[in-house]
Structures are given as C-alpha cells and as structure tokens.
Scaffold this motif. Structure first.
Motif, short mmCIF file in Angstrom:
data_model
loop_
_atom_site.label_atom_id
_atom_site.label_comp_id
_atom_site.label_asym_id
_atom_site.label_seq_id
_atom_site.Cartn_x
_atom_site.Cartn_y
_atom_site.Cartn_z
N THR A 88 0.83 -1.21 0.00
CA THR A 88 0.00 0.00 0.00
C THR A 88 0.86 1.26 0.00
O THR A 88 0.52 2.26 -0.64
CB THR A 88 -0.93 0.00 1.22
N SER A 89 2.01 1.21 0.71
CA SER A 89 2.89 2.38 0.74
C SER A 89 3.44 2.69 -0.64
O SER A 89 3.60 3.86 -1.01
CB SER A 89 4.04 2.16 1.73
N ILE A 90 3.71 1.65 -1.43
CA ILE A 90 4.21 1.87 -2.79
C ILE A 90 3.09 2.40 -3.67
O ILE A 90 3.31 3.30 -4.49
CB ILE A 90 4.79 0.56 -3.36
N GLN A 91 1.89 1.87 -3.50
CA GLN A 91 0.76 2.34 -4.28
C GLN A 91 0.45 3.81 -3.99
O GLN A 91 0.10 4.57 -4.89
CB GLN A 91 -0.48 1.49 -3.99
N ARG A 92 0.58 4.22 -2.72
CA ARG A 92 0.17 5.56 -2.32
C ARG A 92 1.31 6.56 -2.22
O ARG A 92 1.08 7.77 -2.28
CB ARG A 92 -0.53 5.49 -0.95
N GLY A 93 2.54 6.08 -2.06
CA GLY A 93 3.64 7.00 -1.81
C GLY A 93 4.65 7.12 -2.92
O GLY A 93 5.64 7.84 -2.78
N VAL A 94 4.43 6.43 -4.05
CA VAL A 94 5.36 6.46 -5.17
C VAL A 94 4.64 6.99 -6.40
O VAL A 94 3.48 6.62 -6.65
CB VAL A 94 5.94 5.05 -5.45
N GLU A 95 5.30 7.81 -7.15
CA GLU A 95 4.70 8.36 -8.37
C GLU A 95 4.34 7.24 -9.33
O GLU A 95 5.05 6.25 -9.45
CB GLU A 95 5.68 9.33 -9.04
N ASP A 96 3.24 7.44 -10.04
CA ASP A 96 2.72 6.40 -10.92
C ASP A 96 3.75 5.99 -11.97
O ASP A 96 3.86 4.81 -12.32
CB ASP A 96 1.45 6.90 -11.61
N ALA A 97 4.54 6.94 -12.45
CA ALA A 97 5.51 6.64 -13.50
C ALA A 97 6.60 5.69 -13.02
O ALA A 97 7.24 5.01 -13.83
CB ALA A 97 6.15 7.93 -14.02
N TYR A 98 6.82 5.62 -11.70
CA TYR A 98 7.88 4.77 -11.15
C TYR A 98 7.34 3.57 -10.39
O TYR A 98 8.10 2.73 -9.94
CB TYR A 98 8.76 5.59 -10.20
N ARG A 99 6.04 3.49 -10.22
CA ARG A 99 5.47 2.52 -9.29
C ARG A 99 5.77 1.08 -9.66
O ARG A 99 6.15 0.26 -8.81
CB ARG A 99 3.97 2.76 -9.18
N GLY A 100 5.61 0.73 -10.92
CA GLY A 100 5.88 -0.65 -11.33
C GLY A 100 7.33 -1.03 -11.10
O GLY A 100 7.64 -2.15 -10.66
N ARG A 101 8.25 -0.08 -11.37
CA ARG A 101 9.67 -0.37 -11.18
C ARG A 101 10.01 -0.52 -9.70
O ARG A 101 10.83 -1.36 -9.32
CB ARG A 101 10.51 0.74 -11.82
N VAL A 102 9.36 0.26 -8.86
CA VAL A 102 9.60 0.14 -7.42
C VAL A 102 9.06 -1.20 -6.91
O VAL A 102 9.68 -1.83 -6.04
CB VAL A 102 8.97 1.32 -6.67
N PHE A 103 7.94 -1.65 -7.44
CA PHE A 103 7.44 -2.96 -7.06
C PHE A 103 8.44 -4.06 -7.44
O PHE A 103 8.63 -5.04 -6.71
CB PHE A 103 6.08 -3.24 -7.71
N SER A 104 9.09 -3.92 -8.58
CA SER A 104 10.10 -4.89 -8.98
C SER A 104 11.28 -4.90 -8.01
O SER A 104 11.79 -5.95 -7.63
CB SER A 104 10.61 -4.58 -10.40
#
Length: 449
Positions: free
Chosen positions: A360-376
């Motif tokens: 949830t922190s990645i979904q809410r605290g990371v910009e959409d353009a970077y979110r998939g990469r941060v999940f990786s």
C-alpha cells in the motif's frame, strides 16, 4: 465496506467463475506437489537422512531461486503474449514434468527431478501473475477489489487443502508413494490447463492485441533491468516507502533464520527416534505449522486494514516488529513444539501485515511513472532477504537446531528494527492513512503475486 453486492455480481459472472476454477485447480495442485516435494526431500530414505541445516537452506534456495529471480520479468512476458496461452501452456508443461518427476524421484537424489521441480515452481510465477493480470479482462472495475480479495483467499484455501491432503495421506500410512502424490498434482495442472483452454479464446485474458508486440521481448527485459535501477534511485526521494521496504527486507532475513531453526528442531532436537521411528509426530507437527501459517496470512488480511486506520501504518509496523521480538524471545526461553506452533501463527500475521502495508505504501507513496519499477525492486529485496537468511542460519545453527542463543540474537535484532524504524520514520509514515481505503479501486501496478 459492504461486499455482499459485489460477491453476488461475481457469482453470476460466468467468466470470473471459470477463471476462479483455473486458479483453484492450479493452486490445489501446487499444495499437493510442494508438500510431496518437501516430504520426499526430508523424509525419503532413498535421499538419505536429512540432518543438516545447510541442506535445508540449499533445498529451499535451489527450488525457489529461479522463482525469485523471475519475479521482476514476469510482467514483461505477460504483457507481450496471450495470457490465456501462457497460463494453459505453463500448466500443461508442469503436468508433463510431473511424469518425469514420478519416474526419477524413487531412485534417490537425481538432478533430473531437481531441475524439473525448479521449472515447475518457476512456472507457478507465470500462472499466478497471469491470473491476477487477467482479472480486469473478466471483471467490471467496480467489482475488481472484491474479485482480487476473493480469488486470493479461496486460492490460499485451495493451496492449504492440497498441503493437508498430502500430509494426511502420509500420516495415515495409506501406502501412497511420493511419486503418486506428485502424479495427482499433475492431474490438477492438467485440469487447470483444460479449463482455461476450453473457457477462453486466445485474446480473452489480454493483453490487447495491438499492445502484444509494442516492443520486443528482449528489449522489454533490458528495460525492466534498467527500470529497477531507476526505481531504486526514485526511492531516495520517497523516504516513507523506502524505510518500510528496508524493514521488510530485514524481516525476511530474520524470518529465514527462524525458519531454518524451526525445521532443524523438528527434524532433530524435538524428534524422539525411539518412540517415533517413522517420524509420524514430526510430519504431524510440520503439517500443523503449515496450516497455522496460512491461518496467520488470512488473519493479517482481515486485521491490517482496520489496524492501519486506527493506529496509522507507521505505528502498525512498529507493533508488528515488536510482536516478532517478543515472540522470538519467548521461543528462546522455552524451545517447546507448542510454542513454535503459536509463533508460526503470530509471526505470519506480522509478516503478511507488513507485506500489505509495504504494498500500500508503494501504491500511495510512489509516483505512478515509477510505481511498477519500485514494485520490482521490492520483490527482489523480499526474496533475496529471505534466501540470505536461510544461508546465514545454515552456518550458525547446529544440526539438531537447538540454538536459543541465535534466537536471542534474532529477537534483539527485531527490537533494534522496531526502535530504529520508529525513530527514522517519525516524520515519514509509509502513506497517509486518512486517504487510504480498503475499497480503493487502484490496482497493484505489477502482475507478480
């Protein structure tokens, strides 16, 4: 949040029912296969007596290594080829590999069945990720959250049923061999492949035909690798998600240590060879631990949304790490099987509660353009931390698993994580709890599970 209307909608959705049937048959087969594999590795006389923590760590690492490494790249494949064909093809391949495993497993250690098992487990990444990515193709957006929750919960129950079926078959001394149990799992994979092939056309589960070949596969893989580095750099500007991801990586390291100690204890220190020469009691305890672990995961899914709303996500993380510290400290002072059963339940609540909060922190605290990469990046930290913990334990845990001093060290480490995170995150919560709702329709921007 009321979900009864959404559940009724899903129950009347024929395409969702078919996709759910694919998941349930596949995950039930996963439970049967993984239980038979674990029992054959640790309790198969043909493979020799299992009494070495390094062997436990190596067994898990060899089998889960490919699964873990594939994680960041699964989405690249699923976004370029028919998901219906990938899910069906992966399960057909797993069914075929079961035949090889059945023929080679009785002969003792053989790299043929080891490699086949690695492929079977790695293919599971494509199946689960493909099923998750296919939900938006068969479920309206208003029902998507409930569909994800329902599918994950029922899938976990199907997996647990597969585990229990295999464990009970061995406990009852039914005469069913490990090879026959693996073959039964193969039938489940075959059924899953048949259902997805018969229920959906090639393009029904996505991706959209126009998007399948947007970029080449190898170019997509290269972009994924470089994107992970970009995501890592982006975390430097997002302290809240970065800190909670670091907590999860450290937790997974300590979790791996406790896992090896628990396995070694039940295989060594807790085993009375005179009263239990066939290890029936050992198998029973390991089955109980597996069931309680799944119960803990489900309990965390229920408790975490309310806890984060009442206490806030930062305080929830502190509570979970404090819980782990207390539980592991209690283990070090008692070293009793029943305490490990309780610990498995509580530590898995903490582990899954932490994972939900991190996602949830990645979904809410990371910009959409970077979110998939941060999940990786997060998936990699999650898996590498666990594997590192397994091998760290292999070097310090004795063969019988009796290591109260190591458990004290783990408990102190959890305490330091708790205090350190509370201090470092005092002004950087994982996300704003006031703007988060369990009814949010924003889906996780990655296809890994």
């Amino acid at each position: 949040m009321r979900t009864d209307g959404h559940v009724r909608n899903l129950a009347s959705n024929r395409r969702f029912r078919h996709l759910l049937a694919v998941r349930l048959t596949s995950q039930a087969a996963d439970g049967m296969f993984q239980a038979s594999l674990a029992l054959s590795v640790f309790f198969n006389p043909a493979l020799g007596e299992a009494s070495d923590p390094f062997r436990y760590a190596a067994a898990v690492a060899i089998l889960l290594g490919p699964y873990s490494l594939l994680g960041p790249y699964v989405g690249t494949v699923l976004d370029r080829f028919s998901r219906r064909n990938l899910i069906g093809g992966a399960n057909l391949a797993r069914a075929a590999l079961m035949i090889v495993i059945c023929l080679t497993l009785p002969g003792g250690f053989n790299w043929s069945w080891v490699l086949c098992a690695m492929v079977v487990l790695a293919a599971n990444r494509f199946v689960l990720a493909g099923l998750g990515a296919a939900h938006p193709q068969v479920v309206p957006a208003k029902d998507l959250v409930t569909a994800n929750s329902l599918a994950s919960t029922l899938g976990a129950l199907a997996y647990g049923l597969g585990l229990a079926t295999t464990g009970i078959a061995k406990l009852l001394d039914s005469g069913v061999s490990y090879s026959m149990l693996a073959l039964a799992a193969g039938c489940g994979y075959l059924a899953s492949a048949f259902i997805v092939g018969a229920s959906f056309r090639r393009a029904d589960l996505g991706p959209p035909v126009d998007d399948e070949a947007a970029t080449g596969l190898w170019r997509g893989i290269a972009q994924t690798s470089s994107g992970m580095w970009e995501g890592f750099k982006h975390l430097g500007r997002r302290k809240g998600p970065a800190l909670v991801m670091a907590v999860q990586g450290l937790h997974r390291f300590l979790y791996g240590i406790v896992f090896i100690i628990a396995i070694a204890l039940f295989m060594g220190f807790f085993w009375d060879v005179e009263s239990d020469p066939t290890r029936t009691t050992t198998i029973s305890w390991l089955l109980v631990l597996a069931i309680l672990g799944n119960v803990g995961v489900l309990a965390a899914a229920i408790a975490t949304p309310r806890a984060t709303r009442v206490w806030g996500p930062k305080n929830w993380i502190v509570v979970l790490m404090a819980l782990c510290a207390v539980v592991v400290a209690a283990l070090s002072g008692t070293m009793k099987p029943v305490m490990f059963a309780v610990a498995v339940l509580l530590v898995n609540i903490a582990s899954q509660g932490l994972k939900i909060t991190v996602d949830t922190s990645i979904q809410r605290g990371v910009e959409d353009a970077y979110r998939g990469r941060v999940f990786s990046v997060n998936d990699t930290i999650y898996n590498v931390g666990y594997l590192a913990g397994l091998f760290a334990a292999a070097f310090v845990v004795p063969e019988n698993g009796y290591a109260p001093g190591t458990l004290v060290g783990v408990a102190l480490s959890y305490g330091l994580i708790c205090v350190g995170y509370a201090y470092l995150a005092r002004d950087e919560a994982p996300y704003d709890a006031q703007t988060w709702s369990p009814a949010a329709t924003e889906a996780r921007p990655t296809t890994s599970q």
